[in-house]
Design a protein around this motif. Structure first.
Motif, PDB file in Angstrom:
ATOM      1  N   ASN A 153       1.643   6.238  -2.027  1.00  0.00           N
ATOM      2  CA  ASN A 153       2.697   7.085  -2.567  1.00  0.00           C
ATOM      3  C   ASN A 153       2.152   8.073  -3.591  1.00  0.00           C
ATOM      4  O   ASN A 153       2.703   9.144  -3.786  1.00  0.00           O
ATOM      5  CB  ASN A 153       3.791   6.210  -3.188  1.00  0.00           C
ATOM      6  N   ASP A 154       1.049   7.694  -4.252  1.00  0.00           N
ATOM      7  CA  ASP A 154       0.438   8.566  -5.254  1.00  0.00           C
ATOM      8  C   ASP A 154      -0.699   9.410  -4.695  1.00  0.00           C
ATOM      9  O   ASP A 154      -1.117  10.371  -5.334  1.00  0.00           O
ATOM     10  CB  ASP A 154      -0.091   7.728  -6.427  1.00  0.00           C
ATOM     11  N   LEU A 155      -1.232   9.040  -3.535  1.00  0.00           N
ATOM     12  CA  LEU A 155      -2.326   9.791  -2.934  1.00  0.00           C
ATOM     13  C   LEU A 155      -1.766  10.814  -1.943  1.00  0.00           C
ATOM     14  O   LEU A 155      -1.023  10.462  -1.039  1.00  0.00           O
ATOM     15  CB  LEU A 155      -3.282   8.854  -2.198  1.00  0.00           C
ATOM     16  N   THR A 156      -2.133  12.060  -2.151  1.00  0.00           N
ATOM     17  CA  THR A 156      -1.679  13.102  -1.237  1.00  0.00           C
ATOM     18  C   THR A 156      -2.858  13.960  -0.798  1.00  0.00           C
ATOM     19  O   THR A 156      -3.867  14.046  -1.486  1.00  0.00           O
ATOM     20  CB  THR A 156      -0.627  14.016  -1.898  1.00  0.00           C
ATOM     21  N   THR A 179       0.803  16.191   1.162  1.00  0.00           N
ATOM     22  CA  THR A 179       1.358  15.313   2.185  1.00  0.00           C
ATOM     23  C   THR A 179       0.856  13.889   1.982  1.00  0.00           C
ATOM     24  O   THR A 179      -0.308  13.677   1.655  1.00  0.00           O
ATOM     25  CB  THR A 179       0.957  15.798   3.585  1.00  0.00           C
ATOM     26  N   LYS A 180       1.740  12.933   2.217  1.00  0.00           N
ATOM     27  CA  LYS A 180       1.378  11.525   2.090  1.00  0.00           C
ATOM     28  C   LYS A 180       1.179  10.908   3.474  1.00  0.00           C
ATOM     29  O   LYS A 180       1.832  11.303   4.435  1.00  0.00           O
ATOM     30  CB  LYS A 180       2.490  10.751   1.376  1.00  0.00           C
ATOM     31  N   ALA A 181       0.306   9.923   3.537  1.00  0.00           N
ATOM     32  CA  ALA A 181       0.114   9.182   4.788  1.00  0.00           C
ATOM     33  C   ALA A 181       1.326   8.295   5.033  1.00  0.00           C
ATOM     34  O   ALA A 181       2.027   7.894   4.103  1.00  0.00           O
ATOM     35  CB  ALA A 181      -1.145   8.335   4.709  1.00  0.00           C
ATOM     36  N   ASN A 182       1.574   7.977   6.278  1.00  0.00           N
ATOM     37  CA  ASN A 182       2.682   7.102   6.652  1.00  0.00           C
ATOM     38  C   ASN A 182       2.092   5.842   7.274  1.00  0.00           C
ATOM     39  O   ASN A 182       1.872   5.770   8.486  1.00  0.00           O
ATOM     40  CB  ASN A 182       3.608   7.821   7.627  1.00  0.00           C
ATOM     41  N   ILE A 183       1.813   4.850   6.437  1.00  0.00           N
ATOM     42  CA  ILE A 183       1.175   3.636   6.935  1.00  0.00           C
ATOM     43  C   ILE A 183       2.115   2.848   7.846  1.00  0.00           C
ATOM     44  O   ILE A 183       1.661   2.132   8.726  1.00  0.00           O
ATOM     45  CB  ILE A 183       0.634   2.762   5.789  1.00  0.00           C
ATOM     46  N   PHE A 184       3.416   3.022   7.672  1.00  0.00           N
ATOM     47  CA  PHE A 184       4.356   2.342   8.566  1.00  0.00           C
ATOM     48  C   PHE A 184       4.187   2.845   9.998  1.00  0.00           C
ATOM     49  O   PHE A 184       4.196   2.062  10.944  1.00  0.00           O
ATOM     50  CB  PHE A 184       5.797   2.544   8.106  1.00  0.00           C
ATOM     51  N   LYS A 221      -0.888  18.117   8.667  1.00  0.00           N
ATOM     52  CA  LYS A 221      -1.550  17.530   7.498  1.00  0.00           C
ATOM     53  C   LYS A 221      -1.423  16.014   7.507  1.00  0.00           C
ATOM     54  O   LYS A 221      -2.385  15.292   7.251  1.00  0.00           O
ATOM     55  CB  LYS A 221      -0.944  18.092   6.217  1.00  0.00           C
ATOM     56  N   GLN A 222      -0.223  15.537   7.796  1.00  0.00           N
ATOM     57  CA  GLN A 222      -0.015  14.091   7.820  1.00  0.00           C
ATOM     58  C   GLN A 222      -0.784  13.451   8.967  1.00  0.00           C
ATOM     59  O   GLN A 222      -1.248  12.324   8.864  1.00  0.00           O
ATOM     60  CB  GLN A 222       1.470  13.764   7.930  1.00  0.00           C
ATOM     61  N   MET A 223      -0.950  14.197  10.062  1.00  0.00           N
ATOM     62  CA  MET A 223      -1.697  13.689  11.208  1.00  0.00           C
ATOM     63  C   MET A 223      -3.129  13.350  10.808  1.00  0.00           C
ATOM     64  O   MET A 223      -3.667  12.327  11.228  1.00  0.00           O
ATOM     65  CB  MET A 223      -1.687  14.723  12.330  1.00  0.00           C
ATOM     66  N   VAL A 224      -3.747  14.186   9.993  1.00  0.00           N
ATOM     67  CA  VAL A 224      -5.118  13.927   9.538  1.00  0.00           C
ATOM     68  C   VAL A 224      -5.182  12.585   8.796  1.00  0.00           C
ATOM     69  O   VAL A 224      -6.040  11.745   9.075  1.00  0.00           O
ATOM     70  CB  VAL A 224      -5.617  15.076   8.633  1.00  0.00           C
ATOM     71  N   LEU A 225      -4.254  12.379   7.892  1.00  0.00           N
ATOM     72  CA  LEU A 225      -4.236  11.125   7.125  1.00  0.00           C
ATOM     73  C   LEU A 225      -3.944   9.923   8.016  1.00  0.00           C
ATOM     74  O   LEU A 225      -4.589   8.880   7.907  1.00  0.00           O
ATOM     75  CB  LEU A 225      -3.200  11.219   6.008  1.00  0.00           C
ATOM     76  N   LEU A 250       0.819  -1.217   0.000  1.00  0.00           N
ATOM     77  CA  LEU A 250       0.000   0.000   0.000  1.00  0.00           C
ATOM     78  C   LEU A 250       0.851   1.264   0.000  1.00  0.00           C
ATOM     79  O   LEU A 250       0.563   2.214  -0.736  1.00  0.00           O
ATOM     80  CB  LEU A 250      -0.927   0.017   1.212  1.00  0.00           C
ATOM     81  N   GLN A 251       1.888   1.297   0.829  1.00  0.00           N
ATOM     82  CA  GLN A 251       2.728   2.493   0.912  1.00  0.00           C
ATOM     83  C   GLN A 251       3.469   2.735  -0.403  1.00  0.00           C
ATOM     84  O   GLN A 251       3.576   3.866  -0.861  1.00  0.00           O
ATOM     85  CB  GLN A 251       3.740   2.365   2.054  1.00  0.00           C
ATOM     86  N   MET A 252       3.945   1.681  -1.028  1.00  0.00           N
ATOM     87  CA  MET A 252       4.748   1.834  -2.235  1.00  0.00           C
ATOM     88  C   MET A 252       3.907   2.151  -3.468  1.00  0.00           C
ATOM     89  O   MET A 252       4.315   2.951  -4.301  1.00  0.00           O
ATOM     90  CB  MET A 252       5.564   0.579  -2.481  1.00  0.00           C
ATOM     91  N   TYR A 253       2.746   1.530  -3.600  1.00  0.00           N
ATOM     92  CA  TYR A 253       2.014   1.626  -4.856  1.00  0.00           C
ATOM     93  C   TYR A 253       0.718   2.424  -4.791  1.00  0.00           C
ATOM     94  O   TYR A 253       0.246   2.890  -5.810  1.00  0.00           O
ATOM     95  CB  TYR A 253       1.716   0.226  -5.389  1.00  0.00           C
ATOM     96  N   VAL A 254       0.129   2.578  -3.627  1.00  0.00           N
ATOM     97  CA  VAL A 254      -1.144   3.294  -3.531  1.00  0.00           C
ATOM     98  C   VAL A 254      -0.965   4.631  -2.818  1.00  0.00           C
ATOM     99  O   VAL A 254      -1.239   5.687  -3.379  1.00  0.00           O
ATOM    100  CB  VAL A 254      -2.211   2.431  -2.807  1.00  0.00           C
TER     101      VAL A 254
END
Length: 162
Positions: free
Chosen positions: A26-29, A33-38, A140-144, A20-24
């Motif tokens: 990474n393109d959704l912002t 800002t991108k989400a950090n699923i890790f 911003k990242q906190m929201v995601l 998810l982090q690499m392919y999905v």
């Protein structure tokens, strides 16, 4: 649920998180800002899974995130281990079944993570960004991350020890 079943479920979740982090994600912002699923996985493991299972997984998640996204060892590894340690150390002070507490933990973890990343990047490149812009990106990242954490609550609360 036995420890072996927990480990198998966590392995599957970790593999899905990397994909998810690499392919999905990474393109959704959102607002650049991108989400950090890790980070979401690390927080969820630290809250709901026993330490003897969580520690190796967080180590591997930090190591792989460094190898895949930063090409240096240390930034993700140290950050995720610090977040895990803080959550586990303070676990006696909060109710992990309360969704508000989980959201607050995720919010604080996001800010701490971005601050540690800021320190690592500042040292590496000998140029520190404006701390206020880092704080804005953290918000911003906190929201995601909080949205992802809310989605993960059901999965990881099942892994919780009874």
């Amino acid at each position: 649920m036995s420890d072996l079943n927990k480990v198998l479920v966590i392995v599957i979740i970790a593999i899905l998180a990397f994909v998810l982090q690499m392919y999905v994600l990474n393109d959704l912002t959102l607002w650049g800002t991108k989400a950090n699923i890790f980070l979401v996985i690390v927080v969820a493991l630290s809250i709901w899974v026993k330490q003897n299972i969580t520690i190796p997984f967080v180590f591997v998640i930090g190591l792989f995130s460094d190898l895949i996204f930063t090409y240096t060892i240390g930034k993700g590894l140290v950050t995720y281990l610090v977040i895990m340690t803080l959550i586990m150390y303070t676990s006696k002070f909060y109710n992990k079944q309360n969704i508000g507490v989980v959201i607050a933990i995720m919010a604080v973890a996001t800010i701490i993570t971005e601050d540690i990343f800021w320190i690592f990047d500042g040292i590496k490149y000998s140029n520190f960004q404006n701390i206020f812009s880092v704080f804005g990106m953290s918000l911003k990242q906190m929201v995601l991350n909080v949205l992802l954490q809310v989605l993960c609550i059901k999965i990881f609360s099942k892994l919780s020890e009874k």
